[in-house]
Design an enzyme around this catalytic site. Structure first.
Site, PDB file in Angstrom:
ATOM      1  N   ASP B 124      28.393 117.482  66.018  1.00  0.00           N
ATOM      2  CA  ASP B 124      27.228 118.361  65.694  1.00  0.00           C
ATOM      3  C   ASP B 124      26.964 119.211  64.644  1.00  0.00           C
ATOM      4  O   ASP B 124      27.669 120.146  64.274  1.00  0.00           O
ATOM      5  CB  ASP B 124      26.979 119.017  67.268  1.00  0.00           C
ATOM      6  CG  ASP B 124      25.555 119.250  67.553  1.00  0.00           C
ATOM      7  OD1 ASP B 124      24.870 118.507  66.887  1.00  0.00           O
ATOM      8  OD2 ASP B 124      25.105 120.139  68.138  1.00  0.00           O
ATOM      9  N   HIS B 131      16.025 127.049  63.182  1.00  0.00           N
ATOM     10  CA  HIS B 131      16.613 127.280  64.425  1.00  0.00           C
ATOM     11  C   HIS B 131      17.976 128.024  64.006  1.00  0.00           C
ATOM     12  O   HIS B 131      17.952 128.976  64.878  1.00  0.00           O
ATOM     13  CB  HIS B 131      17.185 125.791  65.054  1.00  0.00           C
ATOM     14  CG  HIS B 131      18.291 126.171  66.128  1.00  0.00           C
ATOM     15  ND1 HIS B 131      18.061 126.340  67.413  1.00  0.00           N
ATOM     16  CD2 HIS B 131      19.757 125.968  65.996  1.00  0.00           C
ATOM     17  CE1 HIS B 131      19.108 126.552  68.013  1.00  0.00           C
ATOM     18  NE2 HIS B 131      20.119 126.158  67.321  1.00  0.00           N
ATOM     19  N   GLU B 196      18.261 121.284  73.764  1.00  0.00           N
ATOM     20  CA  GLU B 196      18.263 121.297  72.287  1.00  0.00           C
ATOM     21  C   GLU B 196      17.758 119.823  71.709  1.00  0.00           C
ATOM     22  O   GLU B 196      18.342 119.184  71.833  1.00  0.00           O
ATOM     23  CB  GLU B 196      19.676 121.893  71.618  1.00  0.00           C
ATOM     24  CG  GLU B 196      19.835 123.067  71.773  1.00  0.00           C
ATOM     25  CD  GLU B 196      20.983 123.740  70.789  1.00  0.00           C
ATOM     26  OE1 GLU B 196      21.024 125.029  70.711  1.00  0.00           O
ATOM     27  OE2 GLU B 196      21.875 123.245  70.461  1.00  0.00           O
ATOM     28  N   GLU B 198      17.333 117.409  69.135  1.00  0.00           N
ATOM     29  CA  GLU B 198      18.174 116.807  67.892  1.00  0.00           C
ATOM     30  C   GLU B 198      17.772 115.331  67.405  1.00  0.00           C
ATOM     31  O   GLU B 198      17.650 114.640  68.437  1.00  0.00           O
ATOM     32  CB  GLU B 198      19.603 117.150  68.142  1.00  0.00           C
ATOM     33  CG  GLU B 198      19.924 118.574  68.413  1.00  0.00           C
ATOM     34  CD  GLU B 198      21.459 119.046  68.161  1.00  0.00           C
ATOM     35  OE1 GLU B 198      22.233 117.970  67.275  1.00  0.00           O
ATOM     36  OE2 GLU B 198      21.996 119.932  68.730  1.00  0.00           O
ATOM     37  N   ASP B 230      21.329 118.352  72.920  1.00  0.00           N
ATOM     38  CA  ASP B 230      22.453 119.108  73.045  1.00  0.00           C
ATOM     39  C   ASP B 230      22.255 120.096  74.452  1.00  0.00           C
ATOM     40  O   ASP B 230      22.203 121.066  73.761  1.00  0.00           O
ATOM     41  CB  ASP B 230      22.675 119.339  71.839  1.00  0.00           C
ATOM     42  CG  ASP B 230      24.229 120.345  71.664  1.00  0.00           C
ATOM     43  OD1 ASP B 230      24.759 120.272  72.481  1.00  0.00           O
ATOM     44  OD2 ASP B 230      24.141 121.322  70.945  1.00  0.00           O
ATOM     45  N   ARG B 234      23.642 128.877  77.859  1.00  0.00           N
ATOM     46  CA  ARG B 234      23.496 129.797  76.738  1.00  0.00           C
ATOM     47  C   ARG B 234      24.499 131.138  77.272  1.00  0.00           C
ATOM     48  O   ARG B 234      25.010 131.842  76.562  1.00  0.00           O
ATOM     49  CB  ARG B 234      22.259 130.447  76.584  1.00  0.00           C
ATOM     50  CG  ARG B 234      21.355 129.318  76.323  1.00  0.00           C
ATOM     51  CD  ARG B 234      21.735 128.864  74.815  1.00  0.00           C
ATOM     52  NE  ARG B 234      20.722 128.003  74.306  1.00  0.00           N
ATOM     53  CZ  ARG B 234      20.829 127.225  73.164  1.00  0.00           C
ATOM     54  NH1 ARG B 234      21.964 127.105  72.618  1.00  0.00           N
ATOM     55  NH2 ARG B 234      19.873 126.411  72.817  1.00  0.00           N
ATOM     56  N   GLN B 237      28.087 130.185  76.475  1.00  0.00           N
ATOM     57  CA  GLN B 237      27.979 130.180  74.903  1.00  0.00           C
ATOM     58  C   GLN B 237      28.285 131.595  74.647  1.00  0.00           C
ATOM     59  O   GLN B 237      29.315 131.692  73.445  1.00  0.00           O
ATOM     60  CB  GLN B 237      26.973 129.518  74.442  1.00  0.00           C
ATOM     61  CG  GLN B 237      27.173 129.355  72.855  1.00  0.00           C
ATOM     62  CD  GLN B 237      25.770 128.560  72.373  1.00  0.00           C
ATOM     63  OE1 GLN B 237      24.844 128.017  73.014  1.00  0.00           O
ATOM     64  NE2 GLN B 237      25.558 128.372  71.081  1.00  0.00           N
ATOM     65  N   TYR B 241      32.064 131.794  72.715  1.00  0.00           N
ATOM     66  CA  TYR B 241      32.107 131.195  71.422  1.00  0.00           C
ATOM     67  C   TYR B 241      32.781 131.753  70.070  1.00  0.00           C
ATOM     68  O   TYR B 241      33.166 131.164  69.136  1.00  0.00           O
ATOM     69  CB  TYR B 241      30.769 130.927  70.980  1.00  0.00           C
ATOM     70  CG  TYR B 241      30.037 131.984  70.078  1.00  0.00           C
ATOM     71  CD1 TYR B 241      29.528 133.135  70.659  1.00  0.00           C
ATOM     72  CD2 TYR B 241      29.965 131.710  68.602  1.00  0.00           C
ATOM     73  CE1 TYR B 241      29.111 134.099  69.857  1.00  0.00           C
ATOM     74  CE2 TYR B 241      29.278 132.819  67.763  1.00  0.00           C
ATOM     75  CZ  TYR B 241      28.957 134.092  68.541  1.00  0.00           C
ATOM     76  OH  TYR B 241      28.204 134.836  67.694  1.00  0.00           O
ATOM     77  N   LYS B 250      28.879 123.453  75.659  1.00  0.00           N
ATOM     78  CA  LYS B 250      28.048 122.225  75.107  1.00  0.00           C
ATOM     79  C   LYS B 250      28.501 120.856  75.832  1.00  0.00           C
ATOM     80  O   LYS B 250      27.828 119.836  75.888  1.00  0.00           O
ATOM     81  CB  LYS B 250      28.187 122.209  73.759  1.00  0.00           C
ATOM     82  CG  LYS B 250      27.718 123.481  73.113  1.00  0.00           C
ATOM     83  CD  LYS B 250      26.303 123.195  72.596  1.00  0.00           C
ATOM     84  CE  LYS B 250      25.661 124.415  71.543  1.00  0.00           C
ATOM     85  NZ  LYS B 250      24.386 124.137  71.576  1.00  0.00           N
ATOM     86  N   THR B 254      25.832 115.535  76.884  1.00  0.00           N
ATOM     87  CA  THR B 254      24.967 115.351  75.710  1.00  0.00           C
ATOM     88  C   THR B 254      24.105 113.953  76.007  1.00  0.00           C
ATOM     89  O   THR B 254      24.638 112.954  76.217  1.00  0.00           O
ATOM     90  CB  THR B 254      25.855 115.105  74.389  1.00  0.00           C
ATOM     91  OG1 THR B 254      26.499 116.328  74.152  1.00  0.00           O
ATOM     92  CG2 THR B 254      24.853 115.179  73.291  1.00  0.00           C
ATOM     93  N   THR B 358      19.727 121.642  66.071  1.00  0.00           N
ATOM     94  CA  THR B 358      18.491 121.661  66.918  1.00  0.00           C
ATOM     95  C   THR B 358      17.407 121.794  65.658  1.00  0.00           C
ATOM     96  O   THR B 358      17.694 122.517  64.624  1.00  0.00           O
ATOM     97  CB  THR B 358      18.415 122.949  67.452  1.00  0.00           C
ATOM     98  OG1 THR B 358      19.420 123.119  68.400  1.00  0.00           O
ATOM     99  CG2 THR B 358      16.925 123.019  68.383  1.00  0.00           C
ATOM    100  N   GLU B 372      14.818 129.696  71.765  1.00  0.00           N
ATOM    101  CA  GLU B 372      13.870 130.206  70.780  1.00  0.00           C
ATOM    102  C   GLU B 372      12.427 130.658  71.528  1.00  0.00           C
ATOM    103  O   GLU B 372      11.923 131.392  71.132  1.00  0.00           O
ATOM    104  CB  GLU B 372      13.904 129.201  69.807  1.00  0.00           C
ATOM    105  CG  GLU B 372      15.253 128.986  68.932  1.00  0.00           C
ATOM    106  CD  GLU B 372      15.145 127.830  68.153  1.00  0.00           C
ATOM    107  OE1 GLU B 372      15.642 126.615  68.684  1.00  0.00           O
ATOM    108  OE2 GLU B 372      14.616 128.031  66.939  1.00  0.00           O
TER     109      GLU B 372
END
Lengths: 427, 427
Positions: B124, B131, B196, B198, B230, B234, B237, B241, B250, B254, B358, B372
């Site tokens: 990815d 984004h 997300e 994509e 994706d 959150r 994450q 992360y 993630k 998918t 994204t 967002e």
């Protein structure tokens, strides 16, 4: 099953063998010069061809052993693996089978070992707490470990396509490099090429998407272990890794040793997980298991050696870069790694490969990468013949070794994981 | 090859079809209720079974089309794909073939589409600069974009095993969550589940390990494009992360749309890459190509809609969450992504999947994630029926759509990428 420690094989070289006595019996995928890839088991100085002795094995195993990879066999899970170990121990110890089996032994020096599975996904963890601390210090002297480290077995996805067998050359990668005193990056050959000493975990039975593996069952999903060299381009890594983690710094090549050492062979060398330092949080309940606390650590001895082109020309013995052990390095157990990986429902599949992360001890002689040994390149190491290294030069060959011994059990070993760096022709 | 814009099909529903006129001809893997998985091509409201019409195709294609995935076909590269497009356009426009072919058309509503390839590796990227800026602002108001962003097409490895076809439910993941006001993390169901938007890139011909793909040849390694969701946890994450990037946040799911839209079908909708803002560095030479500058952007229109359980019960129309376009979102082109990915020698393989990252525009109505749209959850969005959402609830269904139109060319579309969130039973 654990094979009786007093059992001897009629394969003479197996008895007292440093790696492959009858108590080990690791599986692998091998081929001879012109032969096809097929499964074998290591015994002493030999590989026993499992296809050739299929008539002596249970019928249900034969189909799996016709494959050039072990994925289907690993999918069968631990009971089938134990049945095979038991049978192989019988065949290789009982002299009545010698005449049938001896012709199917092939000298290990006559075969090539391959990556034993078709790797669906390769994940690399970061459970070596001393490595994480040493690397963290170079970036954040005041806070080497981030706040999540003692709660989360940190991991990230690596590249499956570039997992390669021991013995295959490592082509020096190119990439964007930007030194601290450079205004802008340039593209060219990696200047800070490194190795990382890791253990690899091969996944056996998988899990369905959405169905996490409970910690108490995690061990049943592990088919075995190998050595893993997570070759790393430190200059690429420093420039690219924020905010989404390492990528091109790692995915150009990952070496694995060919033999899969089973959990049963390692059973005599399990020990309690090291006590967490005072003040560390207990693992969250989903990662906490009494049996894993008592037996989750692996007393695997680890060694890294280096030879340079000049050393080989001069006949100088390999330089020992480090000696350590996995149990002194791993903050999280293999079971915790597997359970955490699936804890969001992520589906693991037979033949998936998981790296532990670099296994450094808290001793100077137990550091699992040149980044740590040379303190980020600031203190080059002097080799036996007077050469120095901060990072790897073309022609350098790294050999990882691992073995278990002591406690009254017969010594077993992993064999080697070897890789030699070759230039790419790039400046 | 680009199919003549004036060409009509004898399949009446294809002419003027929003997604699948004869100028598109995307391939996919489909099955009927009890049938096996096999390749087909979308034409109007139908799927044409490529196995059933194999006699009308070149002999060398037939073996590839016997596979339940498109990997082998993609490995053949662009010339073979162009040959097939040309032949299919002939078969579906020339009325002489109608009697032979019409019986092999199956209504799209009668088939399921599958993931078109066995995904060896899924990567990815993060090339949606708006984004990256929007997300970066939430963490670093003063420096939303890190210094490497305008030099490095940032990417990371994702999970291949959990790539799933459009239409498959998304099980809410569990994991470690630690809110900013919580002392310690807890394990439980994700509280901030997001999507997300994509595009996905399917790799055709691969490259050997150690042999980077030059930018001028990158397009020849792309077999086609799809939509990709994706799904992102959150809360997981934010906690997990650092320092190695997103992992369990993630890899639980998918989604990809089933049809692979070829580069040739998209050719009429290519345009110049947007001018880099004043002060931005030029791409390094290995990422710079005159042809790519002129035609590297994809004028693909993008739309995300949401329905909730209540909306569906009430018969309320889907809520449009965003409308935007790929060319307004992507700082790096598909060719730059492919070349960068292989620039260290990493080997791409046929059927590998690459996400763009994204795709948000710089407009409020063009944001590609709830993170967002809701400003990190602080400004819930009000839906058409009065419900509000900061993140996704169980029962919420997200649909991604993409199409190209304008410039005198016939409109083509990607179809849909749909996923509905279902609870896991975890608290």
């Amino acid at each position: 099953m654990t094979i009786d420690q007093s059992l001897k094989s009629w394969v003479a070289s197996a008895n007292g063998h440093r790696d492959f006595p009858i108590q080990n019996l690791p599986l692998g995928i091998f081929s001879e010069a012109k032969g096809r890839r097929r499964p074998g088991v290591a015994i002493g100085d030999y590989v026993l061809d499992l296809v050739a002795i299929a008539d002596l094995l249970d019928e249900d195993m034969r189909e799996d052993f016709e494959q050039p990879v072990l994925n289907a066999w690993f999918a069968r899970g631990p009971e089938a693996q134990r049945r095979l170990r038991e049978r192989l121990a019988e065949l290789l110890s009982d002299a009545r089978y010698r005449d049938d089996i001896e012709p199917q032994l092939i000298g290990q020096s006559e075969v090539r070992l391959h990556v034993p599975c078709l790797v669906g996904d390769y994940t690399d963890f970061y459970v070596g707490i001393h490595h994480a601390t040493n690397v963290g210090k170079q970036f954040r002297p005041d806070q080497p470990l981030l706040p999540n480290y003692k709660y989360v077995p940190i991991g990230y996805h690596g590249r499956a396509s570039s997992v390669r067998p021991s013995g295959e050359d490592v082509i020096r990668p190119g990439g964007q490099r930007k030194g601290p005193d450079e205004e802008v990056p340039t593209y060219g050959a990696c200047r800070r090429l490194d190795y990382e000493l890791e253990l690899g975990i091969w996944i056996g039975q998988g899990n369905e998407l959405g169905s996490p593996i409970p910690i108490g069952e995690a061990g049943e999903h592990i088919a075995g272990y190998c050595l893993l060299n997570d070759w790393s381009a430190r200059d690429l890594q420093a420039w690219e890794y924020q905010p989404l983690g390492p990528f091109l710094a790692k995915n150009f090549h990952t070496s694995v040793s060919g033999w899969v050492v089973s959990p049963d062979a390692l059973a005599p060398f399990r020990k309690a997980m090291p006590a967490r330092p005072a003040g560390d949080p207990a693992p969250l309940p989903y990662l906490d298991d009494a049996a894993d606390r008592e037996t989750g650590a692996l007393a695997v001895q680890l060694e890294v050696t280096l030879t340079t082109e000049r050393m080989r020309a001069e006949g100088v013995a390999p330089h020992v870069l480090s000696r350590g052990s996995a149990d002194a390095a791993m903050y999280w157990s293999a079971a915790q790694i597997v359970t955490h990986h699936s804890s969001n429902g992520c589906n693991l599949q037979p033949g998936d490969l998981i790296g532990t992360g670099t296994l450094s001890t808290d001793q100077d002689e137990g550091l699992g990468s040149l980044l740590e040994i040379s303190r980020g390149g600031k203190q080059p190491v002097t080799l036996a013949n007077g050469e120095t290294r901060s990072f790897l030069e073309d022609g350098d060959e790294i050999t990882l070794r691992a073995w278990c011994e002591g406690g009254g059990a017969v010594r077993i070993g992993f064999g080697e994981c070897v890789g030699r760096v070759v230039g790419s022709g790039q400046a």
